[in-house]
Structures are given as structure tokens and as C-alpha cells.
Write an enzyme that holds these catalytic residues in place. Structure first.
Site, PDB file in Angstrom:
ATOM      1  N   GLU A 121      32.583  42.557  48.585  1.00 34.48           N
ATOM      2  CA  GLU A 121      31.337  43.183  48.131  1.00 34.48           C
ATOM      3  C   GLU A 121      30.126  42.738  48.936  1.00 34.48           C
ATOM      4  OE1 GLU A 121      33.716  42.282  46.049  1.00 34.48           O
ATOM      5  OE2 GLU A 121      34.178  44.138  44.990  1.00 34.48           O
TER       6      GLU A 121
ATOM      7  N   HIS B 227      33.997  44.251  32.766  1.00 34.26           N
ATOM      8  CA  HIS B 227      34.065  45.636  33.261  1.00 34.26           C
ATOM      9  C   HIS B 227      33.312  46.598  32.351  1.00 34.26           C
ATOM     10  CE1 HIS B 227      37.419  44.008  35.630  1.00 34.26           C
ATOM     11  NE2 HIS B 227      37.354  45.079  36.383  1.00 34.26           N
TER      12      HIS B 227
HETATM   13  C1  TPP Z   1      35.136  41.526  42.860  1.00 34.46           C
HETATM   14  C2  TPP Z   1      35.983  42.672  42.479  1.00 34.46           C
HETATM   15  N1  TPP Z   1      36.009  43.758  43.263  1.00 34.46           N
HETATM   16  C3  TPP Z   1      36.786  44.822  42.935  1.00 34.46           C
HETATM   17  C4  TPP Z   1      37.546  44.822  41.808  1.00 34.46           C
HETATM   18  C5  TPP Z   1      38.417  46.023  41.419  1.00 34.46           C
HETATM   19  N2  TPP Z   1      39.846  45.694  41.622  1.00 34.46           N
HETATM   20  C6  TPP Z   1      40.605  45.265  40.616  1.00 34.46           C
HETATM   21  S1  TPP Z   1      42.167  44.865  41.118  1.00 34.46           S
HETATM   22  C7  TPP Z   1      41.815  45.311  42.704  1.00 34.46           C
HETATM   23  C8  TPP Z   1      42.870  45.171  43.760  1.00 34.46           C
HETATM   24  C9  TPP Z   1      43.304  43.746  43.919  1.00 34.46           C
HETATM   25  O1  TPP Z   1      44.236  43.621  44.968  1.00 34.46           O
HETATM   26  P1  TPP Z   1      45.029  42.276  45.180  1.00 34.46           P
HETATM   27  O2  TPP Z   1      44.099  41.132  45.243  1.00 34.46           O
HETATM   28  O3  TPP Z   1      45.954  42.464  46.318  1.00 34.46           O
HETATM   29  O4  TPP Z   1      45.858  42.080  43.825  1.00 34.46           O
HETATM   30  P2  TPP Z   1      46.994  43.028  43.216  1.00 34.46           P
HETATM   31  O5  TPP Z   1      46.322  44.025  42.351  1.00 34.46           O
HETATM   32  O6  TPP Z   1      47.713  43.628  44.348  1.00 34.46           O
HETATM   33  O7  TPP Z   1      47.843  42.097  42.408  1.00 34.46           O
HETATM   34  C10 TPP Z   1      40.504  45.755  42.816  1.00 34.46           C
HETATM   35  C11 TPP Z   1      39.884  46.231  44.046  1.00 34.46           C
HETATM   36  C12 TPP Z   1      37.479  43.681  40.992  1.00 34.46           C
HETATM   37  N3  TPP Z   1      38.151  43.612  39.833  1.00 34.46           N
HETATM   38  N4  TPP Z   1      36.712  42.627  41.357  1.00 34.46           N
END
Ligand code: TPP
Ligand code: TPP
Ligand code: MG
Ligand code: MG
Lengths: 326, 345, 345, 326
Positions: free
Chosen positions: B60, B129
Site C-alpha cells: 500500500e 474491514h
Molecule cells: C494490508 C492489506 N492489503 C490488502 C488486503 C486484502 N487481502 C486480503 S488477503 C490478500 C491476499 C494475501 O495473499 P498472501 O499473503 O499470499 O496469502 P494467501 O491469501 O495466499 O494465504 C489480500 C490482498 C489486506 N487484507 N490487507
């Protein structure tokens, strides 16, 4: 604990996670669970392998995809399920839900709705263990996507500079929600980033619970005895959608099915279990026990009351003032 | 006029502006492949390509900071924050850089940058959220802040924001995305800085914005049945506040109730109430009531979640409370005071 | 009683608490080798060692986030932010983690954590090193916020903050560090949540805190010479606000002027004014005036810097404005209204 | 431009920075300059070597220690000095001061009071150049201390993933204010971090202006032609205190004096200048010219008016609305 016991314990944990998640999916789609849920299907071996190398007084920080970590650290399925249902008997009295489950009594410092929110908390837990001169360690679970957060960098640098007892466990499931990790991540392996912190980096097959356990055990023992942090990358695959209900337009069924063939539980059943001579009946018994436990958990959640609206105003502050904390 | 959804309205704004100006681009998480987690960017990548509709890393500070860098050098970026809750991650970029560069550098910089931030409660998304954080930005000089309540304004304000030469925070309530409403044909702009009287009334002004506008209107309908005539003022822009519109309405109705979903304490409602207490005290016939989130993080469990946020009945009760209290006794008082005022001033 | 500086008073608080409890430690930039950029940590490292007085990397999310992790696991960290301006860097940690963990987790967590944030104007430090941002945190449920105005409270509040089982933001004005004042001998605590009437008066209440308290007191002295008796209320705690003290004072004086160095719009003054407009409207004899930073970033050049921030004369003028306007005409009105109120209520 | 010209130009830049900073120190201590100033003494070769490889329409982002970058990118000393004095004729009309000097007309996008605040701005300038299909590049200057900010990580990953035309120039002066960088930084060389981003990393002697220029030139040409970003680490030493007035209790005079012997300007005069056959008289002439320019700059600043207080309310917003920007 002998090998046999350890294997059976790990099997029980993986099966618990798998069945819990399948049940959660079903209940969510049936409208019984509010909010958003992210499933750990296909990644069971990682939480299992890592947490089986921890003591109950060690710490973990978890993610938005936290049910697996919570179960593996030793939480009760009934109170977890009740939390997902938003009931008063849940771990967080219904205030947290899936993305904010925690059980401080077993060192589970919380799931986190902020991706990358756990890095620094785990680092602080490690700092605290060092200051208090205990030999506790802290594990931070995180995703490939989270490795692009600035918090990753700040925590890795701090933990390494100060030789803190922290293990950073990257669950590289190849997707960050709808984005293939290589389109937004500038390295092939997250573990390649360890060099930039003078930190030990280890990569394992995240679908092989024995390999994960061995690598975690090694990292934990080092950390516990002053050897500093490790970055442990476990390669795996997110078998389910990003969240329950995800239309998954960004990937093909073929890709998913191919990866499903690498299921860590299957692999254990047909691999390690056989070669190590675990009795099929023992495994079957475990499955049945877990199923029964889960059925009870669901019944418990369903029959538990919702919190009273006025409870929304409780739990903001600890009782305090100079006296309470003196 | 057509009836389209709020999400669709924002999409039209993006399409029109991106067609018109090749320096407009959008960056954020889950934008291109997914079309936005609320479908608000559906199809944009197909039309404008991956160069201008960019799936970002989960970084971000980078998307916001790079948005600033691009804005300073000839682009008009639209940055999607995914959830308003994550504005905190990039707060330094918003607060110390974006809001200040023009001023600090003596007017050298132009910052045509839009930050889109989906906010508010939706489906028990819990504490991280569900938030509405617009009040922080009211307190930061150098930012404009808009917050539409309906599809027509959603489109018109987004177009104005993209055309503006200054940084604009665009808060879009997640619960509004699927709501439909009338939207004019053809190009139009909703002016930044102008509130909208979306229901006229004489007994009280309900000052509100975003998702609470529809609750306020429902409350006004119910109040009508009780013989109370409520005006509903939709602020639409939080910074700069439309002081004239607020003052004019309350000088007419002599009473104000302010409603938002963000926490009551320290919210936008505080600024509105303070403005009235400073500039229109002598016109007030009743205490200024504010309704907002109770002072806790948003809890997960549905009954708790509903309890902490203002509901239609809360608005009805608050309005009826101050109008009624007035009716018998205070009407008398009021009349007498006015007379006296005439004499002594 | 002894006369010591504000910086020295905070240092005593640290020493006493660190001697008493080995789990108290402090982390931040330029703390150990430098003793703090304002000398506020001088000598601590010598007494407590590098393990408990820690020079950190320039990693604000890490020091704040690790502070939380340590607080959750048996320590009582004190984290120094260097400048309050850098709170934005760690805003997510403060806002989404620290403020929420206890509540989200249903009361399982204790968060005995202090964030120290030096704020305010000092020596033309310009836009990114001069800010006061306490109002953001008033709007975030789950935090306590204190902001002392003198050495005695600086010590007493810091000790209370460190002993508290909850996260406390401790704002310390940079211009106050060198100011001296009386500080009691022996151990004492200043309660969190209690304002202090630091000058009694009958015609108007000046509600203020931090560095503006001394300006308000100077203004009160000047007003006295004009025959106006001003009460000065030092809030000391911003969250939770001492509502009772604010209401009691204004119910007595019937007029309020609110003064802070942070931007007027959306500041703590808005909440105080809104509280009065909600709970004490009928006691108000005059508009509520707020004084705060003009709505721009803090400019560098000394004449500009002095222009944007409230000065003693501004306070005098504001108070005199509302008291005078009242005096002839309104005193009469007031008396009559009171009579009428007696009749109709 | 032939080598000779380039060398003389670089010499002029280094001398301009050196004399400017010495004068600023003097004026600050005399109370003529308000605020806080951080001097670039001893690091002149870096800004000089890098900016001499840039075009006027290329971009740079600077730091709290930004006078050197500003001069090297081509700014006027008179308007700079006036800004430091807080006068209306300064680059920022007195609103910025030392920590917020900028000259957009030459691509100098601003000094920054937030350590690590420039990483993402430079990355965005690179992204913008790519989108607008120009061949501009962006340079981000930053310190060793700044490399521990999360913004470093996010910018490096983004720039590398998207192959943006950005050069990240680390001025490793061995100190982050009062902290020796190795106590808080987990690697010996900041350039070691490039691996974690699949980025090209180059290390140079930051006191050797020719080496810096060569490395920068190379990185700039790559970036300009689609070759992506580079992390360039220039090793140097902060000869002055962190800010003017710093008591410097954290380091010894001996350490400082030893490093002063490595002065980049001296080194150029006795090394490259000799071997490349620059005439001593030419160098002397340059020094005199710079001195004269500087004297005028000070006179200009002193004689310029302070802004009128009411000007504090200007410059917050660009004139705008749909029409102004249509
Ligand atoms: C700071 C932040 N940015 C964006 C999000 C939205 N978001 C939730 S899960 C996710 C993907 C996460 O990917 P990863 O770290 O690879 O974990 P996975 O879901 O694959 O277990 C995103 C972008 C968030 N929750 N927090
Ligand atoms: C985000 C942030 N944290 C802390 C500071 C305070 N600070 C100003 S300069 C500085 C040291 C910077 O070190 P480095 O990046 O190595 O640059 P140098 O001063 O050595 O040129 C610090 C800690 C700041 N300005 N911004
Ligand atoms: Mg992933
Ligand atoms: Mg340095």
C-alpha cells in the site's frame, strides 16, 4: 515423544484442519457462518509441521487464513466453530470471527485481517522472550503476497540485527488472492530475500509434513538457543478459492486439479504412513475421532447463544489504573 | 435518466475519463483480473490493457506513494485502497507527502491524484474491514474528501475528482455498491464542495452523508407520519465542508441531528456541530444531537454489529426527542427569547 | 516541591518505573547513544543497559508493532516515535492492531504499551516536523491519549501510562521540554481521564491542553486586567475526555473558547464544542469559539509559522469578543431567559 | 560533451556543494538560517557523479540532506539560499526551508523530511515515464538508515517487478543520525539487498566521482532503454554532524579526521585532475567563480523580503475544478 506418536499427532492435526475447513465451507454456503472465510485447504502440512515443533508456551502469529494455524497450535474446535458462528462461547465471544480468532492461553496471538500485520508482532514476541530471558520462540506465518509488505522488511531486518528467536514461515501458495505471485513479486523464491537480512533461509516442500517438521524443528532449536531467526519458505498451493464464494475466474480448473493431486494428507497416507509402518486402522480411528469431535463442535456452536447486544460495549479496556496493574 | 447501480456508475466515470485522457490509469489489488472485489472495475482491463489497469503487489505504501510520483510527473492516477481500513498502512504517504507537497514547495507541484477507499460495514466483516475513517482527513490540510451517497453523485463526483488538479479522497460505501438509482445520460460533473438538500423540511435538519443518507430519508418518512418535517442534507463533500449549506439549513430549521457510520467521538459530526455552535448558536432551538458508531471497534457477530451502528429508529428517536422536548415548553421560551432579542440587540 | 524541567520530569518517570519493573523497556531512534534528540532519555542507557534502552533501526512499523508483540507477551514497552509526525508511518499498527487486539479477541489480550510522541511547533521545523495529531486518536476506540502541559503532569501521567494495562499515547510538546515547573517529591501519579482547572474564573472557560495552556494562562492574566475573569481548563487527557469537568466549568461560566495548536478543523476542539452543544446548550450565553492551526501545513518561514498558530492575543481577542458582545445587551437577555426557563420547565 | 568538459563540470558541482554547505553552516551558527539543516559535506561526489549522468528532464527525489542533490541537478544557489533564509524569493517562497527544497522545473521533486519518503515517489515517476512512453529515468537518493524503512522494500519490489526506469542510489555514510549503521542494519552492504528483488546491484566508492559517474551512467542508460532498475550503493562518510549543532557525542574526533582525509574533492584535485591533465588554473578559476556566485546568493537571500504572513494561506490547492483542468 517417539516418532510414531509424533506422526500420529501430525496426522490428527492435518485431518482436523481438513475436516474443519470442509465443514466450514459447507456451513458458510448454507448461510450459517457470517462474514468472510479463507480456507487453509491443501496447506495443512505447513501449520502442522511447524506447530508440532513448538511448545505450548511458544508464540505464533497468524493471518486471514488462520484456522489451520489455530488448530495446529492446539485450539479447541468447538470454541473455534462457535467464534465463526458469532456466538458468545467462541474464543473471542463473537467479537472476532474467522479473521480474528485467537487463543492466548496457547500462545496463539491472533489471526489478522491486515495482510502482513503479524510480522512485527511476532518480532516483538521474540524481543520480549529475549528480554525476559525465557527460551520461548515466536513463529510468524505469512503468505507470498504478504512478503511484499514493508512490514516484512522491517521485521526481518530487526529480527536479524538483534538475533531474535523468531521463525518467519512463508506459505507460498502461489497466489495472492487473484494475482499469481510472480506478477507482483520480484523473486522466484521468497527465501531469496533472506540474503538481504543476513538471515538463514530454508526452503521446503510445504506439502510434505515431515520435511516441514524437520526444517521447523531445526529452526526452532536454533532460535531457542540463541542462534537467531530463520526464514522458512514452504511451497504449496491454495486449493480453494481465495475466500469461500470466490468465483475464481483468474485460474483454470485444470491448474487446480493438478495441484490437488499433491494433497499433503494423501501423500502422508500413501507415503510416510506406509514406510513408517503406521497401521491403517489407527489412521482410520483418528479420522473417526476427529469427525466426532467436529460434529460436537458444530452442535456446540449451533446451540450456543448469540451475545447480548450490550456485550458489544465490553472488552475495550482492561481494568486498569495504577492499582489494577501495580 | 437510467437506473444503474452505484458500482456501475463509478465504472462509467472511469471509462469516460480513461477514454478521454490517456494519462489516467488505475492501480490496486485485484483490479485487473478480478475487476475489483466489488466488481467496480469489471471489464476495465479488457478495454484499457494491463498498462493502465494494474494489479499491484500488496504494497500500500508503494501504490499510494507511486501514485503521488506519477501525479507529479504528468499522470492522473486513480489508486484503489481495497478497503478504507488500509489507509492507515499508507497514512504517511497521504498525510506527509500527498497533502503537503504542493504547499511545502510553494505551489510548484500539481497533484491530480484520486484515492478510492471502499468503507463502511458490510456482512460482518469485523473490526479491520468495516471502518469509516473520513474524519482523519478532514483534519489534514491539503486534501479534498468526497463521499457520495447514490449512483448519480458517485459518477459525478468521481469524474470531478479525476479532473481535479489536487488530491481527492473518494470514499465509497461498500453497502452502496449494489444499490441502484437514477443517473443522467451524457456527461456531467457533481461539484466538489457542494452539499445537497435531498429532502426539504422545516423542523429539523438531519446532516449526513454516504450510506446514512438513505437511513436518514427513511427516518424522515417515519417522522413525517408523526407530524415532524425533517430536512435531509447530504454533505457529499467532507473537505472542504459546505459551510453555507449547513448554516442555511439549520438557520431555517433551528435544530440539527448529525448522523454518520464512523465513530461519533471525534467524527465529522463533531466538526459540523462545532461549526453550528460557533456560527449559528442563536438560531438553535435544541441541543445538537450526533449519532455515530458507539465507541468500540466494529464487532463481528451480527447482533453486536447492528447494535453499534446507528439505525433508522435511532435517528427517529433522536429527532423526535429534540423536536418534542421543544414543542410545549420550549416553543413558548423560544418565542419569548426572539422577542427579547429583538428588543436588546 | 522542586523546580525541574519537563524533560527531566519525564526522565524521572522512566527511571522510577524501570527500576521498579524489569519488564519496562524503551525503544526508538537516537535514544541510547544520544539520550533522545531532546535529551529526554539522557543517561538511561547507562543505568539500564542496551538491552532495555534500545536504539532502533529507522523502522517505525517495526518498533511500534514489536512494541505490541512485546506488550502481549509480558513486557511493558515504551516506544518513542521521535516526532509525532511519524505516527502516520505506523498508523496501521496503532489503529488496526494496538487499538483493537483486546476487543477483537474478546478481552483475552492485555496491551500495557506506551507510545511517546513529541509534537508541536519548534524552531521552524516546517511541515513534517511540527505537527500535532492527537485528534486522529480521539476517533479511534481502544486507545487512551494523554497530553501534559507542565512538568508535574508530565511525570505523573507518564507513570500512570506505563502502569496502565492498556495502550496509551503520550504526546509531549517539543517546546515544553525545556520549561521548568514545580514537581512534587516522592512517587505520585496523575490520573488518566481527569482534567485540571488550572485557573479559576467566572466569565468564560478556556478549554485547552499542552503548550497552549501557558498561552491561555497568559491570556487570562491580560483579560483579568480588562475585568474579564477566565477559567482555564487543562484537559490533560484527550481520550477519554473528562466530560464532567468540561460540562461543569462551562455550566458555571456559560461561555467557552477552545484552543489547541493542531488544525482547528476536525480537531479536539470540535469534539469539545460538539459535546457542549449536545449537553449544555441551554447554559451557553455565547457562541463557542475554537482557535487552532489555520488550515494549511505548517510553513517554514518564521513570520508565516507564527501567523498560522494561535497566539496569546488571539485568545484574548476571542474571549473579549464573546464576553463583550454579551455584556450590555446579552446580560439582560440572559437574565430574562433564566426567568423564563424557570417558568416553563 | 567531451571528457574534459565533463570533468570540469563535475568539479564545479562538487565545489559548489562544498562551499554552499560551509557557508550554510556558518550562517546557521550565526543565527541567520532558521530551522534544522543537514549538511552534505564529504558526500559531494555522489550527487555530482549521479546527476552528471542525467538529463534535465530526468527526475530525482532527495532526502533531509538534500542541498547537494539540488545543486547537482542544476538548481540556482541564490534561490536555494533564499529558501533556507525563509524568504519570498526562495524556491518554495519560504514555505519549505532546507528540508523541503524542490525545483520541479529541473526534475528535482523535492527534499523530504520523512526518511524513506522518496522511494515510492521516484518509483511512481518511473512508472509515469513508462506509461507516458518517454525515456525519462528517475533517481532516488537515500541513506543507509533509510534502507531499513518498509518503503524501501515496497518500492524495490515494485520497480523490479515492473522493470521501471528507476535508479536507487544509497548514500552509505555509515551513520543513521547517532547510530552506526551496522547496529541496526542486518547486512554489511546495502547492495546485498538487491538479490531479494532480482535487481541489479552495484557498489562503488562514493568518494570517487569518476567511479560514481561511470556506474550511474551505466545504470541510467540501462533504465532509459528498458533494462529496468539498479540499486547503486556508494560508500562514503558523513563528515559533519547529523545536523548543524549536533554535539556528536557518539563518535570520536579521530574517526572523523581519518575519514576527512578521504575528501572526494581533494582526491579529484590530486588524482583525476592531474592524470587527466586539467589545468590547475582552470580549477582555481572555477573555485573563484563559485565563490562569487555564492556571495551573490547570500546577498540575494539577505536582501530578499520575508513573505507577508497572509501568504501562509496561499498555495494549498491548485486552481481547479473541471474547467481549470479540462
Ligand atoms: C494490508 C492489506 N492489503 C490488502 C488486503 C486484502 N487481502 C486480503 S488477503 C490478500 C491476499 C494475501 O495473499 P498472501 O499473503 O499470499 O496469502 P494467501 O491469501 O495466499 O494465504 C489480500 C490482498 C489486506 N487484507 N490487507
Ligand atoms: C520516518 C522517519 N523516521 C525518523 C526520522 C528522523 N531522522 C531524520 S534523519 C535520520 C537518520 C537518517 O539516516 P540515513 O538514512 O542514513 O541518512 P543520513 O542522515 O545518514 O544522510 C533520522 C532517524 C525521520 N526524519 N523520518
Ligand atoms: Mg498466497
Ligand atoms: Mg546515513
Amino acid at each position: 515423544m517417539n516418532d510414531h506418536d509424533l506422526l500420529l499427532r501430525m496426522y490428527r492435526t492435518m485431518v482436523s484442519i481438513r475436516l474443519f475447513e470442509e465443514k466450514v465451507q459447507e456451513l458458510f454456503l448454507a448461510g450459517e457462518i457470517p462474514g468472510f472465510v479463507h480456507l487453509y485447504l491443501g496447506e495443512e502440512a505447513i501449520a502442522t509441521g511447524v506447530c508440532s515443533a513448538l511448545r505450548v508456551d511458544d508464540y505464533i502469529t497468524s493471518t486471514h487464513r488462520g484456522h489451520g494455524h489455530t488448530i495446529a497450535k492446539g485450539a479447541r474446535m468447538d470454541r473455534m466453530m462457535a467464534e465463526l458462528f458469532g456466538r458468545r462461547t467462541g474464543y473471542c465471544k463473537g467479537k472476532g470471527g474467522s479473521m480474528h480468532i485467537a487463543d492466548f492461553s496457547i500462545g496463539m496471538l491472533g489471526a489478522n485481517g491486515v495482510v502482513g500485520g503479524g510480522f512485527n508482532i511476532a518480532t516483538g514476541a521474540g524481543l520480549s522472550a529475549k528480554l525476559r530471558k525465557t527460551d520461548q520462540v515466536a513463529v510468524c506465518f505469512f503468505g507470498d503476497g504478504a512478503s511484499n509488505r514493508g512490514t516484512f522488511h522491517e521485521a526481518m531486518n530487526m529480527a536479524s540485527s538483534w538475533k531474535l528467536p523468531v521463525i518467519f514461515v512463508c506459505e507460498n501458495n502461489q497466489w495472492a488472492s487473484t494475482t499469481p505471485y510472480r506478477t507482483t513479486t520480484s523473486v522466484e523464491n521468497i527465501v531469496d530475500r533472506a540474503v538481504g537480512y543476513g538471515m538463514r533461509g530454508v526452503m521446503v516442500d510445504g506439502n510434505d509434513v515431515l520435511a516441514v517438521h524437520a526444517a521447523a524443528h531445526d529452526a526452532v532449536e536454533r532460535a531457542r538457543h540463541g542462534g537467531g531467526p530463520t526464514l522458512l519458505e514452504a511451497k504449496t498451493y491454495r486449493m480453494a478459492g481465495h475466500f469461500v464464494g470466490d468465483p475464481e475466474k483468474y485460474r483454470t480448473r485444470d491448474e487446480v486439479n493438478e495441484m490437488k493431486a499433491r494433497c499433503p494428507i494423501n501423500r502422508f497416507e500413501t507415503g510416510a504412513a506406509v514406510s513408517m509402518g503406521l497401521a491403517a486402522a489407527d489412521l482410520e480411528a483418528i479420522r473417526r475421532e476427529v469427525q466426532a469431535e467436529l460434529a460436537e463442535a458444530v452442535a456446540f456452536a449451533r446451540s450456543s447463544p448469540f451475545p447480548d447486544p450490550s456485550e458489544a460495549l465490553e472488552d475495550l479496556f482492561a481494568e486498569s489504573g495504577v492499582d489494577a496493574d501495580a | 435518466m437510467r437506473n444503474i447501480s452505484f458500482a456501475q456508475a463509478t465504472l462509467e466515470a472511469m471509462q469516460e475519463e480513461m477514454r478521454r485522457d490517456p494519462t489516467v490509469f488505475v492501480v490496486g489489488e485485484d483490479i485487473a483480473r478480478q475487476g475489483g472485489i466489488f466488481g467496480q472495475f469489471a471489464g476495465l482491463a479488457d478495454e484499457f490493457g494491463a498498462e493502465r489497469v494494474i494489479d499491484s503487489p500488496i504494497s500500500e505504501t508503494a501504490i499510494v506513494g507511486a501514485g503521488l510520483g506519477a501525479a507529479l510527473t504528468g499522470c492522473r492516477p486513480v489508486v484503489d485502497m481495497h478497503f478504507a481500513d488500509f489507509l492507515g498502512v499508507a497514512m504517511d504517504e497521504v498525510f506527509n507527502q500527498i497533502a503537503k507537497v504542493r504547499y511545502m514547495f510553494g505551489g510548484q507541484a500539481r497533484v491530480p491524484l484520486v484515492l478510492r477507499a471502499p468503507d463502511g460495514l458490510v456482512r460482518s466483516a469485523a473490526a479491520q474491514h468495516s471502518q469509516s475513517v473520513e474524519a482523519w482527513f478532514l483534519h489534514i490540510p491539503g486534501l479534498k474528501v468526497v463521499i457520495p451517497s447514490n449512483p448519480a453523485d458517485a459518477k459525478g463526483l468521481l469524474k470531478s475528482a479525476i479532473r481535479d488538479g489536487n488530491p481527492v479522497l473518494y470514499f465509497e460505501n461498500k453497502d452502496l455498491y449494489r444499490q441502484s438509482g437514477e443517473v443522467p445520460e451524457g456527461e456531467y460533473f457533481t461539484p466538489i464542495g457542494k452539499a445537497n438538500v435531498c429532502r426539504e423540511g422545516t423542523d429539523v435538519t438531519i446532516v449526513t452523508y454516504s450510506v446514512m443518507v438513505s437511513k436518514a430519508r427513511k427516518a424522515a418518512d417515519l417522522l413525517q407520519a408523526q407530524g415532524i418535517s425533517a430536512e435531509v442534507l447530504d454533505l457529499r463533500t467532507i473537505s472542504p465542508l459546505d459551510r453555507d449549506a449547513i448554516l442555511a439549513s439549520v438557520r431555517k430549521t433551528h435544530r440539527a441531528v448529525i448522523v454518520h457510520e464512523a465513530p461519533k467521538i471525534g467524527g465529522v459530526g463533531a466538526e459540523v456541530a462545532a461549526l453550528l455552535a460557533e456560527e449559528a448558536l442563536e438560531h438553535l432551538d435544541a441541543p445538537i444531537i450526533r449519532l455515530g458508531l458507539k465507541h468500540v471497534p466494529v464487532p463481528f457477530s451480527p447482533p453486536l454489529e447492528q447494535f453499534v451502528v446507528p439505525q433508522v429508529e435511532d435517528i427517529v428517536r433522536a429527532v423526535a426527542g429534540i423536536v418534542r422536548a421543544d414543542e410545549g415548553s420550549a416553543r413558548v421560551l423560544e418565542g419569548s427569547v426572539r422577542v427579547l432579542e429583538g428588543i436588546v440587540r
